[in-house]
Design a protein around this motif. Structure first.
Motif, PDB file in Angstrom:
ATOM      1  N   UNK A 442       6.790  21.276  29.071  1.00 27.03           N
ATOM      2  CA  UNK A 442       6.786  22.405  29.077  1.00 27.03           C
ATOM      3  C   UNK A 442       8.276  23.054  28.433  1.00 27.03           C
ATOM      4  N   UNK A 443       7.282  22.474  26.867  1.00 27.93           N
ATOM      5  CA  UNK A 443       7.983  22.665  24.909  1.00 27.93           C
ATOM      6  C   UNK A 443       8.541  24.245  25.346  1.00 27.93           C
ATOM      7  N   UNK A 444       9.888  24.324  25.072  1.00 32.37           N
ATOM      8  CA  UNK A 444      10.712  25.518  24.150  1.00 32.37           C
ATOM      9  C   UNK A 444      11.389  26.047  25.729  1.00 32.37           C
ATOM     10  N   UNK A 445      11.023  25.131  27.019  1.00 32.37           N
ATOM     11  CA  UNK A 445      11.774  26.175  28.803  1.00 32.37           C
ATOM     12  C   UNK A 445      13.594  25.020  28.185  1.00 32.37           C
ATOM     13  N   UNK A 446      14.574  25.200  28.366  1.00 28.74           N
ATOM     14  CA  UNK A 446      15.938  25.130  28.811  1.00 28.74           C
ATOM     15  C   UNK A 446      16.319  25.753  30.052  1.00 28.74           C
ATOM     16  N   UNK A 447      15.758  25.422  31.135  1.00 30.13           N
ATOM     17  CA  UNK A 447      16.474  27.367  32.278  1.00 30.13           C
ATOM     18  C   UNK A 447      15.029  26.827  32.892  1.00 30.13           C
ATOM     19  N   UNK A 448      15.604  26.491  34.163  1.00 36.44           N
ATOM     20  CA  UNK A 448      14.673  26.604  35.222  1.00 36.44           C
ATOM     21  C   UNK A 448      15.538  27.185  36.400  1.00 36.44           C
ATOM     22  N   UNK A 449      15.504  27.962  37.543  1.00 39.44           N
ATOM     23  CA  UNK A 449      15.743  28.099  38.783  1.00 39.44           C
ATOM     24  C   UNK A 449      15.197  27.903  39.862  1.00 39.44           C
ATOM     25  N   UNK A 450      15.512  27.212  40.460  1.00 40.01           N
ATOM     26  CA  UNK A 450      15.150  26.877  42.266  1.00 40.01           C
ATOM     27  C   UNK A 450      15.198  28.298  42.803  1.00 40.01           C
ATOM     28  N   UNK A 451      14.398  29.184  43.327  1.00 40.21           N
ATOM     29  CA  UNK A 451      14.048  30.124  43.986  1.00 40.21           C
ATOM     30  C   UNK A 451      14.091  29.658  45.702  1.00 40.21           C
ATOM     31  N   UNK A 452      13.515  28.580  45.615  1.00 40.51           N
ATOM     32  CA  UNK A 452      13.342  27.911  47.366  1.00 40.51           C
ATOM     33  C   UNK A 452      13.431  26.560  46.601  1.00 40.51           C
ATOM     34  N   UNK A 453      14.243  25.691  47.456  1.00 40.86           N
ATOM     35  CA  UNK A 453      14.458  24.300  47.468  1.00 40.86           C
ATOM     36  C   UNK A 453      13.587  23.662  47.968  1.00 40.86           C
ATOM     37  N   UNK A 454      13.422  22.973  47.038  1.00 38.43           N
ATOM     38  CA  UNK A 454      11.759  21.490  47.727  1.00 38.43           C
ATOM     39  C   UNK A 454      12.246  20.557  49.173  1.00 38.43           C
ATOM     40  N   UNK A 455      11.069  20.295  49.657  1.00 39.86           N
ATOM     41  CA  UNK A 455      11.117  18.910  50.878  1.00 39.86           C
ATOM     42  C   UNK A 455      11.947  18.174  50.585  1.00 39.86           C
ATOM     43  N   UNK A 456      12.313  17.470  49.544  1.00 42.65           N
ATOM     44  CA  UNK A 456      13.262  16.505  49.324  1.00 42.65           C
ATOM     45  C   UNK A 456      13.637  16.307  47.706  1.00 42.65           C
ATOM     46  N   UNK A 457      15.289  15.671  47.748  1.00 42.47           N
ATOM     47  CA  UNK A 457      15.738  15.829  46.823  1.00 42.47           C
ATOM     48  C   UNK A 457      14.879  15.131  45.827  1.00 42.47           C
ATOM     49  N   UNK A 458      13.490  14.346  45.506  1.00 40.87           N
ATOM     50  CA  UNK A 458      12.724  13.540  44.838  1.00 40.87           C
ATOM     51  C   UNK A 458      12.449  14.680  44.050  1.00 40.87           C
ATOM     52  N   UNK A 459      11.671  15.714  45.360  1.00 40.23           N
ATOM     53  CA  UNK A 459      11.111  16.774  43.873  1.00 40.23           C
ATOM     54  C   UNK A 459      11.916  17.563  43.024  1.00 40.23           C
TER      55      UNK A 459
END
Length: 527
Positions: A442-459
């Motif tokens: 995702x070129x240019x993306x510097x921010x991610x917001x985890x609204x719902x935690x995934x099922x594993x720490x790997x994800x």
């Protein structure tokens, strides 16, 4: 050029009146628009000295430095670019016949230690320190340079020479560290050399790359076409959502590489007579995901139809279970890891926030409407397709910020259009399921917001990794509450190991303390 203004017309000392300071602030170029000769983004301005299109003051400075050094105009490059890493290691070329650097084992180990490269296996070649040092086809070297690849990244330094001598690999490296090129460069080299030596009208596929998502397949194929341009190297994309008839026709016309998802590829193989007996390289991207239950049987069905190919397997997260499984697929596997396995990219700043489920939407809206905390373009990760649609709509209605959703139920054409709108800056926020959680650049993306935690720490590691590509700094804001209790012990370890602040509620939760007991207290206070 129309609508372009000279950077010389702008009062730089007065803040530039809106002139982009950094290329990172500039959007990608739309079709037909001028591109920056340095980084390939939108060439909004014209350099007053050279008349070249540039995107920002940063790229103007780079351009003028190059002109001063070379006394010539700069050849434009596409936006696919990788920064040089540790340039002190860019040393002289080897003059031996193999093309690899002729260093002592002590020097090789010094380089590996310096770059945090770990290897396990027999007869592992030395890491390369430049792309030109390993006898690649000249046109491939030109394509690598044109694509903006300066010096190989640490994972490329070790994986490429090992793959070129025919070793099967299991490679673990951070998200955004250059794993795709680590398998495409040797793959394209092998295929092109084979075609030049074995001229034949009947061209069966020579290599295959399997990935878990359509988006990742598209990205890998586009990168393969970019690096294979001008060589006897054609590709076929085999994914659901596109007409199978066109995919079959493409393969029948003769291709070197098939890039696809396992389900669609099996569907194609069962219904049509596609011969795979010439496949000599088999790549599993995001291998830990590909060997989970949902994909494992399909992957093994495809693998059993091949005649002992070289296997290249890559992921940011590889478990001991995966290591045991891949050992049964091939003999003499070389294991390569860069950095700490199963840990987030160090360039991602993790900001965990304890938020009750009922208050998550309001907290998200507050972040998106904050000039201090919102850094578009941003990806918001949720756990369900319906949740993605509802949340993206709520963001647009409540904040006025344009937002779209992307998930597996949307048609392929719509998903492509959404991604294009997002990457060129028309849509500041995209709400996604795990379909964008792995591998997608995702070129240019510097921010991610985890609204719902995934099922594993790997994800989790993969999702926050979208905030940093090729080591550039990014931020991941993570919403946590009691619903994620099964992840608390591992999540606390990840946060603490990266130096992130851990919310008091998370530390004091009975699910955290109960899991660590005295061992947790000892690590917490030190000894």
């Amino acid at each position: 050029m129309e609508n372009n203004q000279s950077v010389d017309e702008v009062n730089v000392s007065d803040g530039g009146y809106g002139v982009k300071e950094s290329s990172r602030d500039q959007r990608e170029a739309l079709p037909g628009e001028p591109k920056c000769v340095i980084c390939g983004r939108y060439g909004e301005y014209i350099c007053d000295v050279t008349d070249d299109d540039i995107c920002s003051l940063e790229c103007k400075q780079t351009l003028l430095c190059r002109v001063a050094n070379k006394g010539m105009r700069v050849t434009p490059v596409p936006p696919q670019r990788l920064p040089a890493t540790d340039e002190c290691y860019y040393v002289r070329e080897s003059d031996n016949s193999s093309g690899y650097q002729d260093y002592s084992s002590d020097q090789n180990e010094l380089v590996r230690r310096k770059l945090d490269i770990n290897v396990k296996g027999d007869a592992v070649p030395a890491p390369i320190l430049s792309f030109s040092s390993c006898n690649l086809p000249q046109r491939l070297l030109q394509n690598i340079e044109a694509a903006g690849y300066g010096m190989p990244t640490p994972v490329q330094m070790q994986a490429i020479p090992a793959a070129l001598i025919g070793k099967s690999l299991l490679v673990s490296a951070d998200t955004g560290s250059g794993k795709t090129a680590s398998f495409l460069v040797p793959l394209i080299s092998h295929c092109a050399n084979f075609r030049l030596k074995h001229l034949s009208k009947l061209k069966k596929p020579l290599a295959m790359v399997l990935t878990p998502t359509r988006e990742l397949c598209i990205q890998v194929e586009e990168q393969a076409k970019l690096l294979g341009k001008g060589l006897p190297f054609k590709t076929a994309l085999v994914v659901g959502g596109d007409a199978m008839a066109g995919q079959i026709y493409r393969i029948q016309q003769g291709v070197e590489l098939i890039v696809g998802t396992p389900g669609r590829l099996i569907d194609l193989l069962v219904k049509h007579d596609i011969e795979l007996d010439d496949i000599m390289m088999f790549v599993l991207d995001e291998v830990d995901c590909m060997l989970q239950r949902g994909f494992r049987d399909q992957v093994m069905q495809i693998f059993r139809g091949l005649l002992q190919p070289q296997i290249l397997m890559f992921s940011a997260t590889i478990s001991q279970e995966v290591e045991k499984m891949v050992s049964s697929l091939a003999k003499d596997i070389v294991f390569v890891s860069v950095g700490k396995a199963n840990r987030p990219n160090k360039a991602v700043k993790q900001v965990p926030i304890w938020v009750d489920s009922k208050k998550k939407k309001q907290k998200l809206f507050e972040i998106l409407m904050s000039k201090q905390h919102f850094m578009p373009p941003a990806v918001v990760y949720v756990s369900s397709r319906l949740g993605a649609d509802l949340l993206s709509n709520a963001i647009t209605v409540t904040t006025g910020i344009k937002s779209l959703s992307i998930h597996g139920e949307k048609p392929m054409k719509e998903r492509r259009e959404i991604m294009q709108s997002f990457l060129v800056g028309e849509v500041p926020v995209i709400v996604a399921t795990g379909v964008l959680g792995r591998g997608v650049d995702l070129l240019g993306v510097r921010q991610v917001i985890i609204f719902d935690m995934p099922n594993s720490t790997k994800e989790y590691v993969h999702q926050i990794g979208r905030a940093s590509r090729m080591g550039e700094d990014g931020t991941a804001i993570v919403f946590v509450n009691e619903e994620n209790k099964n992840l608390f012990p591992e999540l606390v370890e990840i946060l603490k190991s990266s130096g992130s602040a851990v919310p008091r509620e998370l530390i004091n939760s009975r699910y955290t303390v109960g899991s660590f007991g005295k061992g947790y207290k000892k690590r917490k206070h030190g000894s």
